[in-house]
Design a protein around this motif. Structure first.
Motif, PDB file in Angstrom:
ATOM      1  N   ARG A  66       0.840  -1.211   0.000  1.00 25.58           N
ATOM      2  CA  ARG A  66       0.000   0.000   0.000  1.00 25.58           C
ATOM      3  C   ARG A  66       0.874   1.259   0.000  1.00 25.58           C
ATOM      4  NH1 ARG A  66      -2.176   3.841  -0.812  1.00 25.58           N
ATOM      5  NH2 ARG A  66      -4.202   4.643  -0.132  1.00 25.58           N
ATOM      6  N   ALA A  67       1.976   1.199   0.728  1.00 28.02           N
ATOM      7  CA  ALA A  67       2.905   2.334   0.751  1.00 28.02           C
ATOM      8  C   ALA A  67       3.555   2.546  -0.611  1.00 28.02           C
ATOM      9  CB  ALA A  67       3.973   2.129   1.825  1.00 28.02           C
ATOM     10  N   ARG A  68       3.739   1.461  -1.380  1.00 26.18           N
ATOM     11  CA  ARG A  68       4.296   1.598  -2.740  1.00 26.18           C
ATOM     12  C   ARG A  68       3.357   2.431  -3.613  1.00 26.18           C
ATOM     13  NH1 ARG A  68       8.629  -1.424  -4.016  1.00 26.18           N
ATOM     14  NH2 ARG A  68       8.184  -1.419  -6.250  1.00 26.18           N
ATOM     15  N   ILE A  69       2.077   2.167  -3.522  1.00 24.46           N
ATOM     16  CA  ILE A  69       1.108   2.932  -4.315  1.00 24.46           C
ATOM     17  C   ILE A  69       1.171   4.406  -3.915  1.00 24.46           C
ATOM     18  CG2 ILE A  69      -1.334   3.257  -4.868  1.00 24.46           C
ATOM     19  CD1 ILE A  69      -1.694   0.218  -4.229  1.00 24.46           C
ATOM     20  N   SER A  70       1.147   4.655  -2.615  1.00 21.12           N
ATOM     21  CA  SER A  70       1.195   6.034  -2.126  1.00 21.12           C
ATOM     22  C   SER A  70       2.487   6.734  -2.532  1.00 21.12           C
ATOM     23  CB  SER A  70       1.038   6.072  -0.604  1.00 21.12           C
ATOM     24  OG  SER A  70      -0.273   5.726  -0.243  1.00 21.12           O
ATOM     25  N   ALA A  71       3.591   5.988  -2.555  1.00 16.69           N
ATOM     26  CA  ALA A  71       4.876   6.581  -2.944  1.00 16.69           C
ATOM     27  C   ALA A  71       4.839   7.054  -4.388  1.00 16.69           C
ATOM     28  CB  ALA A  71       6.003   5.572  -2.739  1.00 16.69           C
TER      29      ALA A  71
ATOM     30  N   GLY B  24       2.367  -2.354  -6.279  1.00 15.35           N
ATOM     31  CA  GLY B  24       1.656  -2.273  -5.010  1.00 15.35           C
ATOM     32  C   GLY B  24       0.317  -2.980  -5.063  1.00 15.35           C
ATOM     33  N   PHE B  25      -0.443  -2.723  -6.124  1.00 12.94           N
ATOM     34  CA  PHE B  25      -1.793  -3.295  -6.235  1.00 12.94           C
ATOM     35  C   PHE B  25      -1.786  -4.818  -6.295  1.00 12.94           C
ATOM     36  CE2 PHE B  25      -3.338   0.936  -7.712  1.00 12.94           C
ATOM     37  CZ  PHE B  25      -4.487   1.013  -6.947  1.00 12.94           C
ATOM     38  N   VAL B  26      -0.788  -5.410  -6.967  1.00 11.08           N
ATOM     39  CA  VAL B  26      -0.820  -6.850  -7.202  1.00 11.08           C
ATOM     40  C   VAL B  26      -0.686  -7.651  -5.911  1.00 11.08           C
ATOM     41  CG1 VAL B  26       1.647  -7.309  -7.628  1.00 11.08           C
ATOM     42  CG2 VAL B  26      -0.106  -8.541  -8.938  1.00 11.08           C
ATOM     43  N   ALA B  27      -0.116  -7.053  -4.877  1.00 12.29           N
ATOM     44  CA  ALA B  27      -0.011  -7.752  -3.586  1.00 12.29           C
ATOM     45  C   ALA B  27      -1.281  -7.592  -2.759  1.00 12.29           C
ATOM     46  CB  ALA B  27       1.189  -7.206  -2.807  1.00 12.29           C
ATOM     47  N   LEU B  28      -2.182  -6.729  -3.190  1.00 11.15           N
ATOM     48  CA  LEU B  28      -3.380  -6.439  -2.414  1.00 11.15           C
ATOM     49  C   LEU B  28      -4.669  -6.952  -3.060  1.00 11.15           C
ATOM     50  CD1 LEU B  28      -2.449  -2.731  -1.581  1.00 11.15           C
ATOM     51  CD2 LEU B  28      -2.258  -4.720  -0.055  1.00 11.15           C
ATOM     52  N   LEU B  29      -4.609  -7.203  -4.355  1.00  5.13           N
ATOM     53  CA  LEU B  29      -5.805  -7.598  -5.102  1.00  5.13           C
ATOM     54  C   LEU B  29      -5.479  -8.744  -6.052  1.00  5.13           C
ATOM     55  CD1 LEU B  29      -7.042  -4.038  -6.201  1.00  5.13           C
ATOM     56  CD2 LEU B  29      -7.956  -5.419  -4.314  1.00  5.13           C
TER      57      LEU B  29
ATOM     58  N   ARG C 252      -4.948 -10.459  -9.592  1.00  6.87           N
ATOM     59  CA  ARG C 252      -4.260  -9.834 -10.729  1.00  6.87           C
ATOM     60  C   ARG C 252      -5.179  -9.010 -11.641  1.00  6.87           C
ATOM     61  NH1 ARG C 252       1.304  -9.407 -12.144  1.00  6.87           N
ATOM     62  NH2 ARG C 252       1.258  -8.392 -14.158  1.00  6.87           N
ATOM     63  N   PRO C 253      -6.338  -9.527 -12.052  1.00 10.44           N
ATOM     64  CA  PRO C 253      -7.174  -8.705 -12.953  1.00 10.44           C
ATOM     65  C   PRO C 253      -7.603  -7.379 -12.322  1.00 10.44           C
ATOM     66  CG  PRO C 253      -7.923 -10.989 -12.974  1.00 10.44           C
ATOM     67  CD  PRO C 253      -6.911 -10.870 -11.873  1.00 10.44           C
ATOM     68  N   GLN C 254      -7.990  -7.405 -11.041  1.00  9.52           N
ATOM     69  CA  GLN C 254      -8.376  -6.167 -10.357  1.00  9.52           C
ATOM     70  C   GLN C 254      -7.172  -5.258 -10.128  1.00  9.52           C
ATOM     71  OE1 GLN C 254      -9.525  -9.147  -9.453  1.00  9.52           O
ATOM     72  NE2 GLN C 254     -11.755  -9.014  -9.334  1.00  9.52           N
ATOM     73  N   ALA C 255      -6.014  -5.871  -9.862  1.00  9.40           N
ATOM     74  CA  ALA C 255      -4.786  -5.084  -9.671  1.00  9.40           C
ATOM     75  C   ALA C 255      -4.441  -4.333 -10.961  1.00  9.40           C
ATOM     76  CB  ALA C 255      -3.637  -5.987  -9.254  1.00  9.40           C
ATOM     77  N   GLU C 256      -4.550  -5.013 -12.103  1.00  7.36           N
ATOM     78  CA  GLU C 256      -4.289  -4.380 -13.405  1.00  7.36           C
ATOM     79  C   GLU C 256      -5.234  -3.201 -13.622  1.00  7.36           C
ATOM     80  OE1 GLU C 256      -2.039  -4.874 -15.775  1.00  7.36           O
ATOM     81  OE2 GLU C 256      -1.178  -6.832 -15.334  1.00  7.36           O
ATOM     82  N   LYS C 257      -6.518  -3.422 -13.343  1.00  2.68           N
ATOM     83  CA  LYS C 257      -7.508  -2.356 -13.529  1.00  2.68           C
ATOM     84  C   LYS C 257      -7.249  -1.198 -12.567  1.00  2.68           C
ATOM     85  CE  LYS C 257     -11.260  -5.281 -15.212  1.00  2.68           C
ATOM     86  NZ  LYS C 257     -12.554  -5.891 -14.901  1.00  2.68           N
ATOM     87  N   GLY C 258      -6.907  -1.521 -11.333  1.00  4.61           N
ATOM     88  CA  GLY C 258      -6.624  -0.471 -10.352  1.00  4.61           C
ATOM     89  C   GLY C 258      -5.429   0.381 -10.765  1.00  4.61           C
TER      90      GLY C 258
ATOM     91  N   VAL D  98      -9.422   7.681  -4.296  1.00  3.09           N
ATOM     92  CA  VAL D  98      -9.783   6.709  -5.330  1.00  3.09           C
ATOM     93  C   VAL D  98      -9.049   5.385  -5.107  1.00  3.09           C
ATOM     94  CG1 VAL D  98      -9.767   6.229  -7.820  1.00  3.09           C
ATOM     95  CG2 VAL D  98     -10.352   8.518  -6.991  1.00  3.09           C
ATOM     96  N   VAL D  99      -7.801   5.439  -4.669  1.00  2.00           N
ATOM     97  CA  VAL D  99      -7.071   4.203  -4.344  1.00  2.00           C
ATOM     98  C   VAL D  99      -7.806   3.444  -3.249  1.00  2.00           C
ATOM     99  CG1 VAL D  99      -4.957   3.241  -3.327  1.00  2.00           C
ATOM    100  CG2 VAL D  99      -4.794   5.041  -5.066  1.00  2.00           C
ATOM    101  N   GLU D 100      -8.186   4.137  -2.188  1.00  2.00           N
ATOM    102  CA  GLU D 100      -8.905   3.483  -1.088  1.00  2.00           C
ATOM    103  C   GLU D 100     -10.225   2.878  -1.562  1.00  2.00           C
ATOM    104  OE1 GLU D 100      -8.213   2.694   2.126  1.00  2.00           O
ATOM    105  OE2 GLU D 100      -6.183   3.279   1.528  1.00  2.00           O
TER     106      GLU D 100
END
Length: 197
Positions: free
Chosen positions: A83-88, A138-143, A145-151, A185-187
């Motif tokens: 999550r910190a990677r996305i914020s960074a 960041g997203f791929v560790a939280l969601l 893969r398909p949702q991570a790609e879209k995010g 929007v990330v949240e």
């Protein structure tokens, strides 16, 4: 006696002058002599270092990409969670060094010019792939893969959109408000995509 460090300094001065001129004009419709004058060198010297104006513009775009890449890598090295990677990545794109009016205007001008220049289009594709990849890390560790790609794609599009709106003087007035909107929007993306208990 030749000064070995003069060329890199002058090249950098010309790139900085190109960014300032593009930012002020709001387009790539600037001349080499105008850029050279801002850099404090002769037009002949500008042509000596870069040849045609297109080469200087390409060097300027590469410089912007390099600066952004350096800032992102430094921020990601300090991010301790996905999550910190996305914020960074978000924070760097709207940092004081990246979200300056002249930098924002230069990015918009390059996007417009990429419609006609295959070389600029290639550089913008490099930027888009890096942005997507950095967000995806960041997203791929939280969601899944398909949702991570879209995010990652949605946040990248939002970052680009906020740059465009800011360049058109119709966007959020400062970095903090831009970061807050993207983080919201990330949240929402993370909350919406998580499986319900």
């Amino acid at each position: 006696m030749p000064r070995p460090f003069a060329e890199p300094l002058r090249r950098r001065a010309l790139i900085d002058a190109a960014i300032a001129a593009i930012g002020e004009r709001g387009s790539l419709d600037v001349t080499m002599s105008e850029i050279a004058g801002r850099a404090g060198v002769s037009s002949a010297l500008a042509h000596h270092y870069f040849g045609a104006k297109e080469e200087l513009l390409l060097a300027t775009m590469r410089h912007l990409l390099t600066e952004l890449g350096t800032d992102v890598r430094a921020a990601l090295s300090e991010a301790e969670t996905p999550r910190a990677r996305i914020s960074a990545v978000v924070a760097v794109n709207f940092s004081v060094t990246q979200f300056r009016p002249e930098i924002v205007a230069a990015w918009l001008a390059f996007y417009v010019e990429a419609q006609k220049s295959a070389r600029l289009r290639r550089l913008l594709r490099v930027y888009a792939r890096r942005l997507h990849s950095n967000l995806l890390s960041g997203f791929v560790a939280l969601l899944p893969r398909p949702q991570a790609e879209k995010g990652a794609e949605a946040i990248a599009a939002l970052i680009d959109g906020l740059y465009i709106r800011r360049a058109l003087k119709d966007g959020l007035p400062n970095s903090a408000s831009a970061v807050a909107l993207v983080e919201q929007v990330v949240e929402a993306t993370l909350a919406h995509s998580k499986p319900s208990a």
